[in-house]
Design a protein around this motif. Sequence first.
Motif, PDB file in Angstrom:
ATOM      1  N   GLN A  79      73.321  53.566  32.556  1.00 28.80           N
ATOM      2  CA  GLN A  79      74.202  54.738  32.472  1.00 28.80           C
ATOM      3  C   GLN A  79      73.417  56.037  32.279  1.00 28.80           C
ATOM      4  O   GLN A  79      73.937  57.112  32.527  1.00 28.80           O
ATOM      5  CB  GLN A  79      75.272  54.650  31.360  1.00 28.80           C
ATOM      6  N   ASP A  80      72.136  55.950  31.854  1.00 27.05           N
ATOM      7  CA  ASP A  80      71.329  57.176  31.765  1.00 27.05           C
ATOM      8  C   ASP A  80      70.960  57.612  33.183  1.00 27.05           C
ATOM      9  O   ASP A  80      70.954  56.809  34.115  1.00 27.05           O
ATOM     10  CB  ASP A  80      70.030  56.916  30.980  1.00 27.05           C
ATOM     11  N   GLU A  81      70.612  58.925  33.309  1.00 31.56           N
ATOM     12  CA  GLU A  81      70.238  59.430  34.628  1.00 31.56           C
ATOM     13  C   GLU A  81      68.783  59.869  34.651  1.00 31.56           C
ATOM     14  O   GLU A  81      68.273  60.377  33.655  1.00 31.56           O
ATOM     15  CB  GLU A  81      71.121  60.632  34.993  1.00 31.56           C
ATOM     16  N   ILE A  82      68.134  59.646  35.793  1.00 28.09           N
ATOM     17  CA  ILE A  82      66.768  60.141  35.996  1.00 28.09           C
ATOM     18  C   ILE A  82      66.918  61.531  36.613  1.00 28.09           C
ATOM     19  O   ILE A  82      67.712  61.714  37.538  1.00 28.09           O
ATOM     20  CB  ILE A  82      65.993  59.193  36.942  1.00 28.09           C
ATOM     21  N   LEU A  83      66.140  62.512  36.125  1.00 26.77           N
ATOM     22  CA  LEU A  83      66.343  63.895  36.575  1.00 26.77           C
ATOM     23  C   LEU A  83      66.218  64.056  38.092  1.00 26.77           C
ATOM     24  O   LEU A  83      67.148  64.525  38.736  1.00 26.77           O
ATOM     25  CB  LEU A  83      65.349  64.825  35.854  1.00 26.77           C
ATOM     26  N   ASP A  84      65.071  63.721  38.667  1.00 28.62           N
ATOM     27  CA  ASP A  84      64.982  63.760  40.135  1.00 28.62           C
ATOM     28  C   ASP A  84      64.252  62.554  40.705  1.00 28.62           C
ATOM     29  O   ASP A  84      63.323  62.053  40.094  1.00 28.62           O
ATOM     30  CB  ASP A  84      64.214  64.946  40.762  1.00 28.62           C
ATOM     31  N   ILE A  85      64.715  62.182  41.882  1.00 30.89           N
ATOM     32  CA  ILE A  85      64.023  61.158  42.666  1.00 30.89           C
ATOM     33  C   ILE A  85      63.956  61.683  44.097  1.00 30.89           C
ATOM     34  O   ILE A  85      64.988  62.024  44.688  1.00 30.89           O
ATOM     35  CB  ILE A  85      64.756  59.802  42.675  1.00 30.89           C
ATOM     36  N   VAL A  86      62.735  61.783  44.632  1.00 26.92           N
ATOM     37  CA  VAL A  86      62.561  62.264  46.004  1.00 26.92           C
ATOM     38  C   VAL A  86      62.108  61.083  46.865  1.00 26.92           C
ATOM     39  O   VAL A  86      61.210  60.345  46.478  1.00 26.92           O
ATOM     40  CB  VAL A  86      61.469  63.358  46.070  1.00 26.92           C
ATOM     41  N   GLY A  87      62.684  60.920  48.020  1.00 21.96           N
ATOM     42  CA  GLY A  87      62.233  59.845  48.894  1.00 21.96           C
ATOM     43  C   GLY A  87      63.276  59.543  49.954  1.00 21.96           C
ATOM     44  O   GLY A  87      64.289  60.225  50.033  1.00 21.96           O
ATOM     45  N   PRO A  88      63.055  58.515  50.769  1.00 24.82           N
ATOM     46  CA  PRO A  88      61.844  57.717  50.784  1.00 24.82           C
ATOM     47  C   PRO A  88      60.658  58.472  51.375  1.00 24.82           C
ATOM     48  O   PRO A  88      60.828  59.224  52.335  1.00 24.82           O
ATOM     49  CB  PRO A  88      62.216  56.529  51.670  1.00 24.82           C
ATOM     50  N   LEU A  89      59.463  58.258  50.791  1.00 24.13           N
ATOM     51  CA  LEU A  89      58.261  58.956  51.218  1.00 24.13           C
ATOM     52  C   LEU A  89      57.258  57.957  51.794  1.00 24.13           C
ATOM     53  O   LEU A  89      57.319  56.766  51.494  1.00 24.13           O
ATOM     54  CB  LEU A  89      57.621  59.675  50.021  1.00 24.13           C
ATOM     55  N   GLY A  90      56.338  58.474  52.581  1.00 17.71           N
ATOM     56  CA  GLY A  90      55.270  57.646  53.144  1.00 17.71           C
ATOM     57  C   GLY A  90      55.688  56.988  54.441  1.00 17.71           C
ATOM     58  O   GLY A  90      56.880  56.894  54.768  1.00 17.71           O
ATOM     59  N   ILE A  91      54.666  56.557  55.174  1.00 13.07           N
ATOM     60  CA  ILE A  91      54.916  55.876  56.457  1.00 13.07           C
ATOM     61  C   ILE A  91      55.260  54.414  56.145  1.00 13.07           C
ATOM     62  O   ILE A  91      54.530  53.751  55.401  1.00 13.07           O
ATOM     63  CB  ILE A  91      53.663  55.952  57.360  1.00 13.07           C
ATOM     64  N   PRO A  92      56.370  53.909  56.678  1.00 13.76           N
ATOM     65  CA  PRO A  92      56.723  52.503  56.397  1.00 13.76           C
ATOM     66  C   PRO A  92      55.650  51.538  56.907  1.00 13.76           C
ATOM     67  O   PRO A  92      54.880  51.874  57.810  1.00 13.76           O
ATOM     68  CB  PRO A  92      58.033  52.303  57.174  1.00 13.76           C
ATOM     69  N   GLY A 240      49.643  57.799  54.619  1.00 18.43           N
ATOM     70  CA  GLY A 240      49.677  56.423  54.129  1.00 18.43           C
ATOM     71  C   GLY A 240      51.055  56.110  53.604  1.00 18.43           C
ATOM     72  O   GLY A 240      52.027  56.638  54.115  1.00 18.43           O
ATOM     73  N   PRO A 241      51.159  55.275  52.570  1.00 15.93           N
ATOM     74  CA  PRO A 241      50.083  54.825  51.682  1.00 15.93           C
ATOM     75  C   PRO A 241      49.210  53.693  52.236  1.00 15.93           C
ATOM     76  O   PRO A 241      48.224  53.365  51.620  1.00 15.93           O
ATOM     77  CB  PRO A 241      50.843  54.345  50.432  1.00 15.93           C
ATOM     78  N   GLU A 242      49.568  53.140  53.426  1.00 16.08           N
ATOM     79  CA  GLU A 242      48.793  51.987  53.898  1.00 16.08           C
ATOM     80  C   GLU A 242      47.659  52.440  54.807  1.00 16.08           C
ATOM     81  O   GLU A 242      47.849  53.295  55.664  1.00 16.08           O
ATOM     82  CB  GLU A 242      49.731  51.018  54.633  1.00 16.08           C
ATOM     83  N   PHE A 243      46.504  51.809  54.606  1.00 18.91           N
ATOM     84  CA  PHE A 243      45.327  52.131  55.417  1.00 18.91           C
ATOM     85  C   PHE A 243      44.544  50.861  55.704  1.00 18.91           C
ATOM     86  O   PHE A 243      44.706  49.848  55.015  1.00 18.91           O
ATOM     87  CB  PHE A 243      44.421  53.114  54.667  1.00 18.91           C
ATOM     88  N   ASP A 244      43.647  50.967  56.686  1.00 19.77           N
ATOM     89  CA  ASP A 244      42.733  49.877  57.016  1.00 19.77           C
ATOM     90  C   ASP A 244      41.748  49.715  55.853  1.00 19.77           C
ATOM     91  O   ASP A 244      40.931  50.601  55.584  1.00 19.77           O
ATOM     92  CB  ASP A 244      42.002  50.276  58.315  1.00 19.77           C
ATOM     93  N   ALA A 245      41.810  48.562  55.189  1.00 13.04           N
ATOM     94  CA  ALA A 245      41.009  48.337  53.976  1.00 13.04           C
ATOM     95  C   ALA A 245      39.515  48.482  54.238  1.00 13.04           C
ATOM     96  O   ALA A 245      38.768  48.890  53.353  1.00 13.04           O
ATOM     97  CB  ALA A 245      41.302  46.935  53.439  1.00 13.04           C
ATOM     98  N   HIS A 246      39.083  48.128  55.452  1.00 14.55           N
ATOM     99  CA  HIS A 246      37.644  48.143  55.735  1.00 14.55           C
ATOM    100  C   HIS A 246      37.110  49.557  55.919  1.00 14.55           C
ATOM    101  O   HIS A 246      35.904  49.751  56.032  1.00 14.55           O
ATOM    102  CB  HIS A 246      37.351  47.276  56.974  1.00 14.55           C
TER     103      HIS A 246
END
Length: 280
Positions: A79-92, A240-246
């Motif tokens: 029942q509490d509220e979070i002040l802001d949430i922005v999204g969805p962010l990043g490349i799927p 990102g957040p995903e990248f080629d690990a190598h």
Amino acid sequence: MNKIVAKKDLAPNIKLIEVRSPEIAEKAKPGQFVILRVDEKGERFPLTLVDWDRQKGTITLIFLEVGVSTKKLGTLQVQDEILDIVGPLGIPSEIRHYGKVCIIGGGVGTASAYPIIRALKTAGNRVVSIVGARTAQLLILEDEIRKFSDEFYVSTDDGTKGHEGFVTDVLNELIQKGYDFDVVYAIGPAVMMRAVAEVTRPHRIKTIVSLNPIMVDGMGMCGACRVTVGGKTRFACVDGPEFDAHQVDFGELIKRQRMFLAEEKLALQLWENRGCSCHE
Ligand code: NAD
Ligand code: FES
């Protein structure tokens, strides 16, 4: 808006919240994240979208209470509220039929691996999941991940469940046994993702990691999430957040993640001592 509709303790200091956020739920895809601010004085910090329900208009987030912001978030109740949430962010995440995939979740990073496991299984891949934690008590989402995995392995650093050691030992063993993965995904602490990259590199297995640098705006403007990939500067929030690990410079990532460690420690001490007279 942003009202918490459910809350659960998954493990010591690891909590799950389900938050009403219909616009984000409508667009969410595996691999994406949100940036939250708990209250007016709060810093902005990213959390991966673990699940979403478009009909109910809710999103699910899992977090480790480690600093002031996540501890503050952990104090909020249904029942509490979070002040802001922005999204969805990043490349799927790039979800397609690769063939045989191995997905590794380390610690609370397992929560971020879960939607990718689900989507890759639904896309028809043969999914081998490896989940690791320091100790059995800190393992999360085992049943959920098992459900979407053709093979499921657990490791704990102290041997209280599954293989005694790191997730990379299990991966190495599978590769030595002849598992020819078409792609390996690794999500967890940077040291783990670096270690996974070093296991797969000699075998030339495509390896994807989801990077977790400090983020502020999440829009590619502040530069906080700067990472070096293949010798080029990239912003994890928009590139990102995903990248080629190598290709990732993990040494730089780890150094930048620790940039404000002293300030974070002090902020936590002040927050934990709030209300006491020792700082007046
Ligand atoms: P942790 O330190 O307990 O490590 C989890 C597991 O990772 C270990 O059990 C082990 O199997 C493996 N591991 C750790 N160090 C290793 C090494 N040197 N070599 C091989 N394997 C190793 O994890 P934690 O305390 O739960 O922290 C989780 C981390 O995940 C945090 O740093 C958080 O920022 C990160 N995280 C990342 C993402 C992301 O998108 N990349 C998302 C959520 C959380
Ligand atoms: Fe500011 Fe990525 S968080 S550029």
